[in-house]
Design an enzyme around this catalytic site. Structure first.
Site, PDB file in Angstrom:
ATOM      1  N   ARG A   1       0.501   4.200   0.441  1.00  0.00           N
ATOM      2  CA  ARG A   1       0.210   5.222   1.455  1.00  0.00           C
ATOM      3  C   ARG A   1       0.801   4.869   2.816  1.00  0.00           C
ATOM      4  O   ARG A   1       0.816   5.701   3.720  1.00  0.00           O
ATOM      5  CB  ARG A   1      -1.302   5.417   1.575  1.00  0.00           C
ATOM      6  N   CYS A   2       1.276   3.641   2.963  1.00  0.00           N
ATOM      7  CA  CYS A   2       1.810   3.160   4.241  1.00  0.00           C
ATOM      8  C   CYS A   2       3.334   3.316   4.261  1.00  0.00           C
ATOM      9  O   CYS A   2       4.032   2.805   3.387  1.00  0.00           O
ATOM     10  CB  CYS A   2       1.425   1.692   4.424  1.00  0.00           C
ATOM     11  N   SER A   3       3.846   3.988   5.267  1.00  0.00           N
ATOM     12  CA  SER A   3       5.294   4.227   5.340  1.00  0.00           C
ATOM     13  C   SER A   3       6.074   2.919   5.499  1.00  0.00           C
ATOM     14  O   SER A   3       7.140   2.760   4.906  1.00  0.00           O
ATOM     15  CB  SER A   3       5.627   5.184   6.483  1.00  0.00           C
TER      16      SER A   3
ATOM     17  N   ASN B   1       0.880  -1.165   0.000  1.00  0.00           N
ATOM     18  CA  ASN B   1       0.000   0.000   0.000  1.00  0.00           C
ATOM     19  C   ASN B   1       0.920   1.219   0.000  1.00  0.00           C
ATOM     20  O   ASN B   1       1.590   1.491   1.001  1.00  0.00           O
ATOM     21  CB  ASN B   1      -0.905   0.016   1.230  1.00  0.00           C
TER      22      ASN B   1
END
Length: 114
Positions: free
Chosen positions: A9-11, A7
């Site tokens: 958007r996930c760091s 994903n």
């Protein structure tokens, strides 16, 4: 070849992808929120993880987890089905290479597949 369920958007997910890229490993990114894993693929990932409690593959803090009335004591089949229907519940990143898999928490765990 390593498949990483990612994903962007996930760091943690971005860090895992960067580590694989820096290592020179052959890998494919799978944006699992768009290219949703099937129930069969989730079962394969579970087996490749060594068959831990399925709950360890889930994002239990996700609002949807509570909204669906799920609990940490639900049976594995119900939890796998919930992830197949609602991929936001899948813990990320998840990296699979053949019969081995790891959840990239911390992201450095993906390097175990090299």
């Amino acid at each position: 070849m390593i498949d990483i369920w990612h994903n962007p958007r996930c760091s943690k997910s971005r860090q895992a992808v960067a580590l694989l890229s820096q290592s020179g490993a052959a890998f494919r990114e799978r944006r699992y929120l768009e290219d949703v894993p099937t129930l069969q693929e989730l079962r394969h990932a579970h087996a490749a993880l060594g068959r831990p409690p399925v709950i360890e593959m889930m994002r239990t803090g996700e609002k949807l987890f509570r909204e669906l009335g799920l609990s940490k004591t639900d049976d594995d089949d119900a939890l796998l089905q919930a992830m197949a229907e609602h991929p936001i519940l899948i813990e990320r990143p998840l990296a699979v290479s053949g019969r081995q898999a790891v959840i990239g928490r911390p992201p450095e765990r993906v390097l175990e597949l090299l």
